[in-house]
Design a protein around this motif. Structure first.
Motif, PDB file in Angstrom:
ATOM      1  N   GLY A  15     -94.851 -44.610 -31.171  1.00  0.00           N
ATOM      2  CA  GLY A  15     -96.289 -44.332 -31.332  1.00  0.00           C
ATOM      3  C   GLY A  15     -96.606 -43.881 -32.752  1.00  0.00           C
ATOM      4  N   LYS A  16     -95.777 -44.323 -33.705  1.00  0.00           N
ATOM      5  CA  LYS A  16     -95.930 -43.904 -35.108  1.00  0.00           C
ATOM      6  C   LYS A  16     -97.311 -44.267 -35.667  1.00  0.00           C
ATOM      7  CE  LYS A  16     -92.231 -46.350 -35.922  1.00  0.00           C
ATOM      8  NZ  LYS A  16     -91.712 -46.622 -34.570  1.00  0.00           N
ATOM      9  N   GLY A  17     -97.723 -45.526 -35.369  1.00  0.00           N
ATOM     10  CA  GLY A  17     -99.006 -45.989 -35.912  1.00  0.00           C
ATOM     11  C   GLY A  17    -100.153 -45.088 -35.504  1.00  0.00           C
ATOM     12  N   LYS A  18    -100.199 -44.744 -34.223  1.00  0.00           N
ATOM     13  CA  LYS A  18    -101.284 -43.894 -33.719  1.00  0.00           C
ATOM     14  C   LYS A  18    -101.320 -42.563 -34.466  1.00  0.00           C
ATOM     15  CE  LYS A  18    -102.705 -40.816 -30.186  1.00  0.00           C
ATOM     16  NZ  LYS A  18    -103.062 -40.410 -28.847  1.00  0.00           N
ATOM     17  N   ILE A  19    -100.161 -41.931 -34.625  1.00  0.00           N
ATOM     18  CA  ILE A  19    -100.160 -40.580 -35.213  1.00  0.00           C
ATOM     19  C   ILE A  19    -100.378 -40.621 -36.734  1.00  0.00           C
ATOM     20  CG2 ILE A  19     -98.807 -38.452 -35.513  1.00  0.00           C
ATOM     21  CD1 ILE A  19    -100.003 -38.782 -32.700  1.00  0.00           C
ATOM     22  N   VAL A  20     -99.894 -41.654 -37.397  1.00  0.00           N
ATOM     23  CA  VAL A  20    -100.187 -41.768 -38.839  1.00  0.00           C
ATOM     24  C   VAL A  20    -101.708 -41.844 -39.013  1.00  0.00           C
ATOM     25  CG1 VAL A  20    -100.014 -43.277 -40.867  1.00  0.00           C
ATOM     26  CG2 VAL A  20     -97.969 -42.747 -39.522  1.00  0.00           C
ATOM     27  N   ASP A  21    -102.354 -42.642 -38.176  1.00  0.00           N
ATOM     28  CA  ASP A  21    -103.816 -42.761 -38.243  1.00  0.00           C
ATOM     29  C   ASP A  21    -104.483 -41.400 -38.003  1.00  0.00           C
ATOM     30  OD1 ASP A  21    -106.443 -44.174 -38.003  1.00  0.00           O
ATOM     31  OD2 ASP A  21    -106.241 -43.543 -35.903  1.00  0.00           O
ATOM     32  N   ALA A  39     -91.883 -54.465 -37.508  1.00  0.00           N
ATOM     33  CA  ALA A  39     -92.668 -53.350 -36.966  1.00  0.00           C
ATOM     34  C   ALA A  39     -93.939 -53.872 -36.305  1.00  0.00           C
ATOM     35  CB  ALA A  39     -93.026 -52.387 -38.087  1.00  0.00           C
ATOM     36  N   GLY A  40     -94.395 -53.143 -35.301  1.00  0.00           N
ATOM     37  CA  GLY A  40     -95.700 -53.409 -34.711  1.00  0.00           C
ATOM     38  C   GLY A  40     -96.281 -52.054 -34.381  1.00  0.00           C
ATOM     39  N   HIS A  41     -97.211 -51.584 -35.186  1.00  0.00           N
ATOM     40  CA  HIS A  41     -97.765 -50.235 -35.019  1.00  0.00           C
ATOM     41  C   HIS A  41     -99.188 -50.348 -34.470  1.00  0.00           C
ATOM     42  CE1 HIS A  41     -94.736 -48.456 -38.153  1.00  0.00           C
ATOM     43  NE2 HIS A  41     -94.165 -49.067 -37.142  1.00  0.00           N
ATOM     44  N   THR A  42     -99.384 -49.794 -33.281  1.00  0.00           N
ATOM     45  CA  THR A  42    -100.664 -49.966 -32.587  1.00  0.00           C
ATOM     46  C   THR A  42    -101.585 -48.781 -32.826  1.00  0.00           C
ATOM     47  OG1 THR A  42     -99.335 -50.981 -30.875  1.00  0.00           O
ATOM     48  CG2 THR A  42    -101.647 -50.603 -30.338  1.00  0.00           C
ATOM     49  N   GLY A 261     -90.968 -35.731 -36.604  1.00  0.00           N
ATOM     50  CA  GLY A 261     -90.129 -36.595 -35.763  1.00  0.00           C
ATOM     51  C   GLY A 261     -90.883 -36.915 -34.487  1.00  0.00           C
ATOM     52  N   ILE A 262     -91.048 -38.193 -34.223  1.00  0.00           N
ATOM     53  CA  ILE A 262     -91.887 -38.602 -33.099  1.00  0.00           C
ATOM     54  C   ILE A 262     -91.035 -39.251 -32.005  1.00  0.00           C
ATOM     55  CG2 ILE A 262     -92.527 -40.709 -34.389  1.00  0.00           C
ATOM     56  CD1 ILE A 262     -95.282 -40.495 -33.163  1.00  0.00           C
ATOM     57  N   PHE A 263     -91.328 -38.870 -30.760  1.00  0.00           N
ATOM     58  CA  PHE A 263     -90.551 -39.408 -29.629  1.00  0.00           C
ATOM     59  C   PHE A 263     -91.435 -39.553 -28.405  1.00  0.00           C
ATOM     60  CE2 PHE A 263     -90.091 -35.563 -26.976  1.00  0.00           C
ATOM     61  CZ  PHE A 263     -90.471 -34.569 -27.879  1.00  0.00           C
ATOM     62  N   LYS A 264     -91.024 -40.447 -27.509  1.00  0.00           N
ATOM     63  CA  LYS A 264     -91.729 -40.584 -26.227  1.00  0.00           C
ATOM     64  C   LYS A 264     -91.211 -39.531 -25.257  1.00  0.00           C
ATOM     65  CE  LYS A 264     -92.552 -45.532 -26.482  1.00  0.00           C
ATOM     66  NZ  LYS A 264     -92.190 -46.875 -26.100  1.00  0.00           N
ATOM     67  N   ALA A 265     -92.023 -39.162 -24.278  1.00  0.00           N
ATOM     68  CA  ALA A 265     -91.608 -38.199 -23.258  1.00  0.00           C
ATOM     69  C   ALA A 265     -90.482 -38.761 -22.399  1.00  0.00           C
ATOM     70  CB  ALA A 265     -92.805 -37.827 -22.379  1.00  0.00           C
ATOM     71  N   TYR A 266     -90.256 -40.074 -22.530  1.00  0.00           N
ATOM     72  CA  TYR A 266     -89.114 -40.754 -21.887  1.00  0.00           C
ATOM     73  C   TYR A 266     -88.458 -41.575 -22.990  1.00  0.00           C
ATOM     74  CZ  TYR A 266     -92.934 -44.157 -21.577  1.00  0.00           C
ATOM     75  OH  TYR A 266     -93.984 -44.978 -21.881  1.00  0.00           O
ATOM     76  N   CYS A 267     -87.944 -42.763 -22.704  1.00  0.00           N
ATOM     77  CA  CYS A 267     -87.279 -43.511 -23.765  1.00  0.00           C
ATOM     78  C   CYS A 267     -87.387 -45.008 -23.497  1.00  0.00           C
ATOM     79  CB  CYS A 267     -85.805 -43.083 -23.820  1.00  0.00           C
ATOM     80  SG  CYS A 267     -84.965 -43.619 -25.309  1.00  0.00           S
ATOM     81  N   THR A 268     -87.533 -45.795 -24.567  1.00  0.00           N
ATOM     82  CA  THR A 268     -87.536 -47.252 -24.407  1.00  0.00           C
ATOM     83  C   THR A 268     -86.681 -47.899 -25.490  1.00  0.00           C
ATOM     84  OG1 THR A 268     -89.480 -47.611 -25.823  1.00  0.00           O
ATOM     85  CG2 THR A 268     -89.896 -47.285 -23.470  1.00  0.00           C
ATOM     86  N   ARG A 269     -86.317 -49.132 -25.226  1.00  0.00           N
ATOM     87  CA  ARG A 269     -85.580 -49.916 -26.213  1.00  0.00           C
ATOM     88  C   ARG A 269     -85.929 -51.382 -25.991  1.00  0.00           C
ATOM     89  NH1 ARG A 269     -79.408 -49.809 -28.468  1.00  0.00           N
ATOM     90  NH2 ARG A 269     -80.101 -51.246 -30.068  1.00  0.00           N
ATOM     91  N   VAL A 270     -86.113 -52.135 -27.072  1.00  0.00           N
ATOM     92  CA  VAL A 270     -86.351 -53.573 -26.944  1.00  0.00           C
ATOM     93  C   VAL A 270     -85.254 -54.301 -27.713  1.00  0.00           C
ATOM     94  CG1 VAL A 270     -88.064 -53.587 -28.818  1.00  0.00           C
ATOM     95  CG2 VAL A 270     -88.121 -55.397 -27.133  1.00  0.00           C
ATOM     96  N   GLY A 271     -84.776 -55.403 -27.163  1.00  0.00           N
ATOM     97  CA  GLY A 271     -83.639 -56.098 -27.779  1.00  0.00           C
ATOM     98  C   GLY A 271     -82.348 -55.660 -27.113  1.00  0.00           C
ATOM     99  N   SER A 272     -81.217 -56.159 -27.632  1.00  0.00           N
ATOM    100  CA  SER A 272     -79.928 -55.853 -27.006  1.00  0.00           C
ATOM    101  C   SER A 272     -79.404 -54.500 -27.481  1.00  0.00           C
ATOM    102  CB  SER A 272     -78.890 -56.916 -27.369  1.00  0.00           C
ATOM    103  OG  SER A 272     -79.451 -58.172 -27.534  1.00  0.00           O
ATOM    104  N   GLY A 273     -78.268 -54.111 -26.890  1.00  0.00           N
ATOM    105  CA  GLY A 273     -77.595 -52.899 -27.353  1.00  0.00           C
ATOM    106  C   GLY A 273     -77.575 -51.805 -26.322  1.00  0.00           C
ATOM    107  N   PRO A 274     -76.651 -50.851 -26.500  1.00  0.00           N
ATOM    108  CA  PRO A 274     -76.464 -49.799 -25.502  1.00  0.00           C
ATOM    109  C   PRO A 274     -77.670 -48.870 -25.389  1.00  0.00           C
ATOM    110  CG  PRO A 274     -75.209 -49.315 -27.491  1.00  0.00           C
ATOM    111  CD  PRO A 274     -75.772 -50.695 -27.665  1.00  0.00           C
ATOM    112  N   PHE A 275     -77.879 -48.361 -24.179  1.00  0.00           N
ATOM    113  CA  PHE A 275     -79.024 -47.485 -23.889  1.00  0.00           C
ATOM    114  C   PHE A 275     -78.581 -46.636 -22.686  1.00  0.00           C
ATOM    115  CE2 PHE A 275     -83.824 -47.829 -22.502  1.00  0.00           C
ATOM    116  CZ  PHE A 275     -83.931 -46.446 -22.552  1.00  0.00           C
TER     117      PHE A 275
END
Ligand code: GDP
Ligand code: IMO
Ligand code: MG
Length: 423
Positions: A15-21, A39-42, A261-275
């Motif tokens: 949610g970087k885009g939102k908070i930078v705004d 990047a895709g900042h909403t 430092g910005i984080f979600k109250a949970y966690c997401t990942r897009v693409g491959s790799g461990p999670f």
């Protein structure tokens, strides 16, 4: 004057885009220092929604100068597409957007190479955004890159040379492609770029600081995607961490002030790799549905799971985070129990320091907290927070040892609550 840095602590899309705004009115300048159109900042405000890829998220607030720093990789075709949409909605960028001459260009053949390398990896593919990020940074490091400043000198020669090298690699890989259309758009993008101010952004940034101006640096991706500290090799190709702001803009380390430092109250990942905390059940599906967890650039479904404090503590440490920002709290509004991973169990041992390798059998150890089961989306102040939500905040602050300064309760600019505000 100091430079503040805002960056993602997880696997991006925090949610970087939102908070930078939201924070932009407090600064004179907003600058991107790494990444590119991966990047895709909403941003959402006044019923409008914008997705920014290369343009800093400070572009909508007043007359602020926005800088694309030397650490960014820029695709002229995608930049043009993004800028045209903003211009059509009344946001003139040409005066306010400055682009570093030292930023590297993503060539059409970089995108083809990205696809070719991914195809060659087969099941081990990174799941990149396909925007040519890795190949563009590879050329930068191997000293074969084309920079924005080259547009003004000897461009055709430099471009042809770089393209020729890529063609040889693709030929050796027997990779079939056709860049006719891509290259046409790209060359139009190069022409379009010429109306913008190309700057020596390191001088611009340091002169602004001398004049007493304030700068907010906007990170892209997240710490767990950092080329050095992320879940390598399932990472992006730049330093997404705080130090990246120094190299990506020409700022001395002692000039860095706050690190948000910005984080979600949970966690997401897009693409491959461990999670490690990924959920494959209806709880994960519920997070995905309520949180609209689909990539803003690729539309891919984001993988969802509980918050991972082992990884978050590591991110806080690497970045020297001074203030935390928690996003998408509202997504958990209807959950009766909230889980937070406080350790990993690996080979029967509990580990709390983020390990070298998380690809193997990593079992999350969870703390469980009661959910708040209250709609928080129209709350305006922390005084309205339910008791269980305050308990979740207190738990996270105790674990991470950094205050949570801002809580976001919805995608709109207005759905942002600042805590610890001075009277
Ligand atoms: P970024 O890449 O870090 O800027 O994040 P993205 O824009 O890729 O993803 C964040 C998504 O969550 C966007 O769709 C935002 O509109 C949305 N969002 C941001 N903050 C909140 C929030 O507090 N609650 C909800 N429900 N959505 C949010
Ligand atoms: P923002 O700034 C989430 C991921 C890709 C892939 C890996 C490498 O919106 O948070 P790349 O194209 O960079 O070579 O892909 O990194 N990735 C992101 N995931 N948010 C992003 O950016 C990302 N940028 C890259 O999905 O796993
Ligand atoms: Mg994003």
């Amino acid at each position: 004057m100091k430079v503040d840095v805002l960056l993602g602590l997880q696997w991006g899309d925090e949610g970087k885009g939102k908070i930078v705004d939201v924070l932009t009115p407090r600064y004179d300048v907003v600058a991107r220092f790494q990444g590119g159109p991966n990047a895709g900042h909403t941003l959402e405000f006044e019923g409008q929604k914008y997705i920014l890829r290369s343009i800093p998220s400070g572009i909508f607030q007043g007359d602020k100068v926005n800088i694309i720093g030397n650490g960014v990789v820029l695709d002229p075709a995608l930049f043009r597409a993004e800028a045209v949409v903003l211009a059509a909605s009344g946001h003139d960028l040409t005066r306010r957007l400055h682009i570093s001459k030292k930023a590297h260009l993503i060539l059409p053949t970089h995108r083809v190479l990205d696809a070719a390398y991914e195809a060659a990896k087969g099941d081990a593919k990174v799941g990149t955004t396909g925007k040519g990020i890795g190949p563009a940074y590879t050329d930068k490091i191997s000293r074969n890159g084309v920079r924005v400043g080259d547009i003004l000198h000897n461009f055709e020669q430099v471009y042809r040379l770089a393209k020729g090298k890529h063609e040889q690699i693709l030929k050796s890989m027997h990779y079939q492609y056709d860049i006719t259309e891509l290259e046409k758009e790209w060359l139009e993008g190069i022409e379009y770029l010429k109306q913008f101010t190309f700057v020596d952004s390191e001088f611009e940034v340091n002169s602004l600081l001398k004049e007493g101006k304030t700068i907010l640096c906007e990170g892209a991706q997240g710490t767990m995607l950092d080329i050095d500290f992320g879940s390598y090799p399932f990472v992006t190709s730049s330093n997404t961490v705080c130090a990246g702001a120094c190299t990506g803009l020409g700022i001395a380390p002692h000039k860095i002030g706050e690190v948000f430092g910005i984080f979600k109250a949970y966690c997401t990942r897009v693409g491959s790799g461990p999670f490690p905390t990924e959920l494959f059940d209806e709880t994960g599906d519920k997070m995905c549905t309520i949180g609209h967890e689909f990539g803003s650039v690729t539309g891919r479904k984001r993988r969802c799971g509980w918050i991972d404090l082992v990884a978050l503590k590591y991110s806080v440490m690497i970045n020297g985070v001074t203030k935390l920002i928690m996003m998408k709290s509202d997504v958990l509004d209807t959950f009766d129990t909230i889980k937070a991973c406080v350790a990993y169990e690996i080979d029967g041992e509990e580990v709390t320091d983020f390990p070298y390798d998380i690809t193997g059998d990593v079992e999350p150890v969870y703390a469980e907290l009661p959910g708040w089961q209250t709609d928080m989306t129209s709350m305006q102040s922390e005084n309205e927070f339910p008791e269980e939500f305050n308990a979740y905040l207190a738990f996270l602050e105790e674990q991470l040892e950094v205050p949570i300064q801002i809580v976001s309760v919805g995608p709109d600019r207005a759905q942002t609550i600042e805590r610890y505000t001075e009277e």
